[in-house]
Write an enzyme that holds these catalytic residues in place. Sequence first.
Site, short mmCIF file in Angstrom:
data_model
loop_
_atom_site.label_atom_id
_atom_site.label_comp_id
_atom_site.label_asym_id
_atom_site.label_seq_id
_atom_site.Cartn_x
_atom_site.Cartn_y
_atom_site.Cartn_z
N TYR A 163 0.86 -1.21 0.02
CA TYR A 163 -0.24 -0.21 0.07
C TYR A 163 0.78 1.29 0.08
O TYR A 163 0.55 2.19 -0.89
CB TYR A 163 -0.82 -0.04 1.32
N LYS A 167 1.02 4.16 -2.91
CA LYS A 167 0.56 5.48 -2.39
C LYS A 167 1.84 6.52 -2.85
O LYS A 167 1.76 7.57 -3.25
CB LYS A 167 0.01 5.57 -1.22
P1 NAD Z 1 -13.38 2.39 1.10
O1 NAD Z 1 -12.86 1.13 1.17
O2 NAD Z 1 -14.52 2.93 2.03
O3 NAD Z 1 -13.89 2.88 -0.39
C1 NAD Z 1 -13.07 2.54 -1.53
C2 NAD Z 1 -13.95 2.53 -2.69
O4 NAD Z 1 -13.38 2.11 -3.95
C3 NAD Z 1 -15.05 1.22 -2.50
O5 NAD Z 1 -16.76 1.41 -2.74
C4 NAD Z 1 -14.73 0.10 -3.70
O6 NAD Z 1 -15.74 -0.52 -4.05
C5 NAD Z 1 -14.00 0.93 -4.71
N1 NAD Z 1 -13.04 0.38 -5.26
C6 NAD Z 1 -12.14 -0.46 -4.87
N2 NAD Z 1 -11.32 -1.11 -6.10
C7 NAD Z 1 -12.07 -0.60 -7.26
C8 NAD Z 1 -11.81 -0.72 -8.52
N3 NAD Z 1 -10.70 -1.63 -8.86
N4 NAD Z 1 -12.50 0.06 -9.47
C9 NAD Z 1 -13.40 0.75 -8.99
N5 NAD Z 1 -13.65 1.02 -7.59
C10 NAD Z 1 -13.10 0.22 -6.79
O7 NAD Z 1 -11.92 3.23 1.16
P2 NAD Z 1 -11.84 4.87 1.69
O8 NAD Z 1 -11.27 4.83 3.07
O9 NAD Z 1 -12.84 5.60 1.46
O10 NAD Z 1 -10.45 5.28 0.61
C11 NAD Z 1 -10.71 5.96 -0.44
C12 NAD Z 1 -9.36 6.43 -0.97
O11 NAD Z 1 -8.61 7.03 0.28
C13 NAD Z 1 -8.30 4.95 -1.20
O12 NAD Z 1 -7.75 5.46 -2.35
C14 NAD Z 1 -7.49 5.04 -0.11
O13 NAD Z 1 -6.10 4.20 -0.13
C15 NAD Z 1 -7.10 6.47 0.27
N6 NAD Z 1 -6.85 6.79 1.67
C16 NAD Z 1 -7.92 6.26 2.80
C17 NAD Z 1 -7.36 6.48 3.99
C18 NAD Z 1 -8.16 5.96 5.25
O14 NAD Z 1 -7.88 6.30 6.38
N7 NAD Z 1 -9.39 5.65 4.99
C19 NAD Z 1 -6.02 7.11 4.51
C20 NAD Z 1 -5.31 7.59 3.40
C21 NAD Z 1 -5.73 7.20 2.00
#
Ligand code: NAD
Length: 255
Positions: A163, A167
């Site tokens: 991951y 990123k």
């Molecule tokens: P989440 O799991 O709640 O949502 C992710 C969404 O992406 C889901 O609806 C999933 O179905 C969709 N998805 C996954 N693979 C896919 C694909 N191949 N094609 C289309 N859709 C796809 O995650 P989140 O926490 O909302 O994270 C959103 C973004 O923010 C991600 O890129 C994550 O890495 C990043 N992020 C999140 C956090 C955190 O603490 N939640 C921290 C840093 C970065």
Amino acid sequence: MAAPLRLMRRLAMVTGGGSGIGQAVAQRLAKEGAAIAVVDLNESAANETVQMLSCDQSGQKHMAFVADISSSENVEKLMSQIQSCFSRPPCISVNSAGITRDEFLLRLTEEAFDTVLKVNLKGTFLITQAVARALVASGTSQGSIINLGSIVGKVGNLGQINYAASKAGVEALTKTAAKELARYGIRCNSVLPGFINTPMTQKVPQKVLDKVAGMIPLGRLGDPSDVADVCAFLASDDSSYITGASIEVTGGLYL
Ligand code: NAD
């Protein structure tokens, strides 16, 4: 007097819009007056977000699209579906689709490494390229691409080598795209969240969540709306002189 709607009549695509940060971004941009193309692998989640948006009474058209952003065929089909539904390409794209497959380096499988890199890094590349191509072809002089990186891509994290690498790649990709696309008026920035309360982090045991919250200078985990607010700023003309930036949304974690 109500604040002016900054994104009135603009079309925004939000990948991963069915959950967590993507869903909050879709809601926030719709509140600013944008029409939203909600993209997700999960059809019912994408439809649910569109249902939420349709209650906002802005009069804008919002639609759900099912696509796997890590597949070039899917991304190509997605862009032509959006073009035919809205008669224009999205001038805003927030790329939030992402996954984790956490494991320590000594135990991580090649498959788990490839899977995360394929969605988080290749998927972000495919969407960034497809949106940029469509905008350049349309002759527009304005665009804003916002990629979801992570603070983990800068500082690393135990059990997240795949991951973190994905990123870090997203950040490098975004900065390079910013340099290449500036001449077309297309800005490209990344947002680096810290620890945000979403389905992605809800798998983490409560004990760990409490410990992390204790390490955050602002004293709480992030809410998806904290990230959505920054994305709305980057999508709007209020950030018209910002490109190639990475904005940390961490509550001060890892300062
Ligand atoms: P989440 O799991 O709640 O949502 C992710 C969404 O992406 C889901 O609806 C999933 O179905 C969709 N998805 C996954 N693979 C896919 C694909 N191949 N094609 C289309 N859709 C796809 O995650 P989140 O926490 O909302 O994270 C959103 C973004 O923010 C991600 O890129 C994550 O890495 C990043 N992020 C999140 C956090 C955190 O603490 N939640 C921290 C840093 C970065």
